[in-house]
Scaffold this active site. Structure first.
Site, PDB file in Angstrom:
ATOM      1  N   SER A  40      -2.113  19.859  27.814  1.00  0.00           N
ATOM      2  CA  SER A  40      -2.503  19.815  29.233  1.00  0.00           C
ATOM      3  C   SER A  40      -2.446  21.210  29.857  1.00  0.00           C
ATOM      4  CB  SER A  40      -1.628  18.830  30.017  1.00  0.00           C
ATOM      5  OG  SER A  40      -0.264  19.102  29.841  1.00  0.00           O
ATOM      6  N   HIS A  67       0.112  12.924  23.661  1.00  0.00           N
ATOM      7  CA  HIS A  67       0.684  13.833  24.667  1.00  0.00           C
ATOM      8  C   HIS A  67       1.333  12.965  25.759  1.00  0.00           C
ATOM      9  CE1 HIS A  67       1.336  17.405  26.897  1.00  0.00           C
ATOM     10  NE2 HIS A  67       0.122  17.644  27.365  1.00  0.00           N
ATOM     11  N   HIS A 104       7.563  16.272  17.649  1.00  0.00           N
ATOM     12  CA  HIS A 104       7.054  17.286  18.571  1.00  0.00           C
ATOM     13  C   HIS A 104       6.394  18.408  17.780  1.00  0.00           C
ATOM     14  CE1 HIS A 104       6.858  20.147  21.913  1.00  0.00           C
ATOM     15  NE2 HIS A 104       6.902  19.063  22.658  1.00  0.00           N
ATOM     16  N   ARG A 123      15.139  17.354  27.533  1.00  0.00           N
ATOM     17  CA  ARG A 123      14.642  16.499  28.624  1.00  0.00           C
ATOM     18  C   ARG A 123      15.015  15.045  28.343  1.00  0.00           C
ATOM     19  NH1 ARG A 123       8.467  18.158  28.348  1.00  0.00           N
ATOM     20  NH2 ARG A 123       8.964  17.681  26.181  1.00  0.00           N
ATOM     21  N   ASP A 181       9.368  11.632  26.302  1.00  0.00           N
ATOM     22  CA  ASP A 181       8.778  10.333  26.628  1.00  0.00           C
ATOM     23  C   ASP A 181       9.589   9.154  26.092  1.00  0.00           C
ATOM     24  OD1 ASP A 181       6.562  11.560  27.894  1.00  0.00           O
ATOM     25  OD2 ASP A 181       5.723  12.004  25.925  1.00  0.00           O
TER      26      ASP A 181
END
Ligand code: CMX
Length: 432
Positions: A240, A270, A317, A326, A372
């Site tokens: 992105s 993504h 990843h 995160r 995520d």
């Protein structure tokens, strides 16, 4: 000129001069080499752009202007429960400095003053079927605002190159200010029968977004502050961010380049992985007929997914090689704020089960969870179970990083991006 813009202008001019001088003196210095596997393997690790706002380390994870996520949580001005305000991160990404509370409050007010969304955006969204995927509605909503682009208008009027960053700054600030209203409008029309909630301008950017989505729960506001901070930026090479950079390098305005980046975020490898994770967990719970699956049951379900030649969403990843900080930040939030959630317990059991199974495949470079893997379970806990909306939340946050980086890119006068492609015949010729 507002104080953020003033501060940025000073820093940017200094760095612009410095980079030009460095380029003149050291332009021929070799900074890396490219292997065949990198050419055929998605350009992993090839250094090819300057991205000021953050840098990713494969082991440590993301650092925003040098600060890790735990440091950001400690140092940035925060909401009443101690979660960082994303306004502060935006300030940091633009200036490299930790802002004061006063500076952050001024930025909140600035965004409030820019937040009015033109009526044509709502009219355009209302013309779409309500079940249009929220990410499609989001990019259409962004594009419906493009006619307001200051960059576009000033470029047509003959703006000098040295002013490009100024126009991009204004568009970016307007866009960031308006995105929560556009996103909340999409959520309420898609899932709440079009019963919209007016903004509360006494609130900060995240709390007001939470309010317009339909929650005034203090814990949910804190989650939004954390969520919108940690999803903001992940250096420049992810799909992105890189798309925003590529499209922006043609001097396409911030509305167009950001919308393009959001179409990249909408891919399941993504940003859409956040919806895929919770969908996969819900399907597992349904198939197993229990909300509290055991590790053995999860193991079997993971195996079925792998046997069906599908990826385990939320794991792996392209750059990271350790658990994503995160993910860890969201786990810490859950431990602090949420007691007794079967779904969150399940996310943690999956974390115990999946990495050794992916490792055993022998081909997965990173078996650990990414950002995520955790976010959906937190959102479901606070009543937001409509998972097709999750990537829009990611997108609102990502605007902070990619637009701040876009302002830097224009201020540094970066050229049109144009890497080299080769044919397979060219590759074969090189090997002769
Ligand atoms: N489950 C199963 N297989 C996986 C896997 C996973 N979670 N992650 C990687 N693999 C596989 C790849 O599909 C690839 O298989 P083939 O060689 O058969 O094609 C192999 O392992 C090697 O891949 P890799 O080099 O480790 O990973 P990549 O850099 O190519 O891809 C990513 C990275 C994120 C696309 C991949 O790990 C993946 O598909 N993960 C699941 C989707 C996901 O969670 N995406 C979100 C990423 C974070 C974000 O951008 O938001």
């Amino acid at each position: 000129m507002d104080s953020l813009k003033q501060k940025f202008a000073e820093k940017a001019l200094t760095l612009y001069k410095e980079l030009r001088a460095i380029g003149k003196e050291h332009g021929d210095k070799v900074m890396g080499e490219v292997t065949l596997s990198q050419i055929t393997g998605g350009a992993r690790g090839i250094k090819m752009m300057v991205w000021e706002t953050s840098q990713l380390d494969a082991q440590e994870g993301i650092r925003f202007r040098g600060y890790s996520i735990p440091e950001i949580k400690k140092l940035l001005p925060s909401g009443p429960q101690g979660e960082p305000l994303p306004e502060g991160l935006f300030w940091l990404m633009l200036t490299g400095e930790i802002p004061t509370e006063e500076e952050v409050n001024a930025l909140t007010k600035d965004w409030q003053s820019r937040a009015e969304v033109p009526q044509q955006v709502y009219t355009t969204l209302d013309s779409l079927p309500a079940d249009t995927h929220p990410m499609t509605q989001f990019t259409i909503g962004i594009m419906a605002m493009q006619s307001d682009s200051i960059f576009d208008r000033r470029y047509a009027e003959g703006m000098a190159k040295t002013d490009h960053w100024d126009a991009v700054y204004e568009d970016s600030m307007n866009l960031i200010a308006r995105l929560p209203r556009v996103a909340a409008y999409i959520y309420r029309r898609a899932f709440k029968g079009g019963e919209h909630i007016a903004p509360d301008t006494s609130l900060d950017w995240s709390a007001n977004f939470a309010h317009m989505l339909g929650s005034d729960d203090e814990d949910f506001r804190s989650l939004m502050r954390l969520y919108l901070t940690i999803h903001a930026d992940h250096e420049g090479g992810n799909a992105s961010a890189h798309t925003v950079n590529l499209v922006g390098s043609t001097l396409s305005d911030p509305y167009r380049s950001f919308a393009a980046g959001m179409n990249a975020l909408a891919g399941p490898l993504h940003g859409l992985a956040n919806q895929e994770v919770i969908k996969w967990i819900f399907e597992m719970i349904e198939e197993l007929g229990t909300k509290t699956p055991t590790k053995e049951q999860i193991q079997q379900y993971v195996q079925e997914t792998l046997d069906a030649r599908k990826v385990i969403p939320g794991y792996g990843h392209a750059v990271l090689r350790e658990p994503d900080p995160r993910f860890t930040a969201q786990r810490r939030f859950a431990e602090e704020y949420i007691k007794d959630s079967d779904l969150i317990e399940t996310v943690w059991k999956i974390f115990d089960v999946v990495p050794p199974m992916l490792e055993a495949l022998g081909k997965v470079k990173n078996p650990w969870p990414n950002v995520d893997a955790h976010s959906g379970a937190l959102l479901v806990h606070y009543g937001f179970s409509e998972y097709s909306f999750y990537t829009v939340l990611f997108g609102v946050s990502r605007a902070l990083g990619v637009l701040a980086a876009g302002i830097w890119t224009r201020a540094l006068g970066m050229p049109l991006e144009r890497p080299k492609s080769v044919t397979s015949d060219w590759i074969k010729d090189q090997l002769k």
